[in-house]
Design a protein around this motif. Sequence first.
Motif, PDB file in Angstrom:
ATOM      1  N   LEU A 141       2.257   1.017  -7.472  1.00  0.00           N
ATOM      2  CA  LEU A 141       0.979   0.362  -7.175  1.00  0.00           C
ATOM      3  C   LEU A 141       0.817   0.137  -5.676  1.00  0.00           C
ATOM      4  N   PHE A 145      -2.164   1.825  -3.090  1.00  0.00           N
ATOM      5  CA  PHE A 145      -3.033   1.082  -2.181  1.00  0.00           C
ATOM      6  C   PHE A 145      -2.735   1.395  -0.716  1.00  0.00           C
ATOM      7  N   ARG A 146      -1.485   1.793  -0.439  1.00  0.00           N
ATOM      8  CA  ARG A 146      -1.129   2.189   0.932  1.00  0.00           C
ATOM      9  C   ARG A 146      -1.645   3.574   1.260  1.00  0.00           C
ATOM     10  N   SER A 198       4.620  -8.453   0.453  1.00  0.00           N
ATOM     11  CA  SER A 198       3.628  -7.708  -0.329  1.00  0.00           C
ATOM     12  C   SER A 198       4.075  -7.513  -1.770  1.00  0.00           C
ATOM     13  N   PHE A 202       2.087  -8.531  -5.480  1.00  0.00           N
ATOM     14  CA  PHE A 202       1.813  -7.661  -6.626  1.00  0.00           C
ATOM     15  C   PHE A 202       2.488  -8.206  -7.878  1.00  0.00           C
ATOM     16  N   VAL A 206      -1.211  -9.501  -8.906  1.00  0.00           N
ATOM     17  CA  VAL A 206      -1.928  -8.280  -9.291  1.00  0.00           C
ATOM     18  C   VAL A 206      -1.563  -7.825 -10.701  1.00  0.00           C
TER      19      VAL A 206
END
Length: 307
Positions: A141, A145-146, A198, A202, A206
């Motif tokens: 994930l 997004f990166r 980060s 998540f 997320v």
Amino acid sequence: MDLLALYKQNWKKQFRHLSAKNCHLVLAVSGGVDSVVLTDLVFKAGFNFTIAHCNFQLRGTASSNDEQFVRSLGEKYGKEVLVKQFAAQEYADSKKVSIQVAARELRYAWFEELIANYKLQITNSKLLTAHHADDNIETVLMNIFRGTGISGLHGILPVQGNIIRSLLFANKASIIEYAQQHHLSWAEDASNATDKYSRNFFRHHVIPLVKEVYQNADENLLANIERWKEVEKVYNQSIELTKSKLLEHRANEVHIPVLKLQKQQPLNTITYEIVKDYGFTAAQVNEDRQKSYAITLIDNITSVNLH
């Protein structure tokens, strides 16, 4: 089937060339529940191993306590414990990188040294990390997004050089359940509870939100990761075939006929796959998508002209 039986089964499936009789394992053990369970599983599976612990000296007394706890695991299992203390913050400041990047660079450089030393004695010496299925989901994930492209969709690989990740089949819940059933103790890292990093964002926000809508999201993602691995293989095979038809080798130069290149579809993707190894990014290729391409790659030098 309990986790130990599944672990042995997965090992035979994924790493059949390595057995308890022909290899020596170096276990990366932080002291958290994942690496503690990994240690117990490897011990009960009958492998010969050494425990390796990194003390990054970032959490004061807590870091020292984790080190002592890992040393106690060595006593429990009758195995050697190797500890390396790092000035991680100083390294991060000097290299101008995040503390996560600094810790990763420091620990894997040390792990490679350890494996190299053990290989002088035993050819099949491998490093084991305790990455599991939940880590894999989070990684994919984050990669999406990166914007890491198709290569980011395969997630964490079970084998990467001298590194083996033998717990990728197991989710976090099954690991904790095993630890509780077998009365294992572990050290809690307070930083895992914060959203400073980060991955934790998540993990804490997320994924739980997604699972409110799609209850089986984690199982579906793991199944997709396996499919994406196969897709990546087909993709790479196609790219290599296309490159073999396009690239013309002349002495120490590689030439690409512009007209032949322009006929390729999808043009941006193929062009990127050709030039990425020379320091170019996908964004740079996209910037030139309206232009014609004249490319000469000489001696693997980063000398590519787009005009």
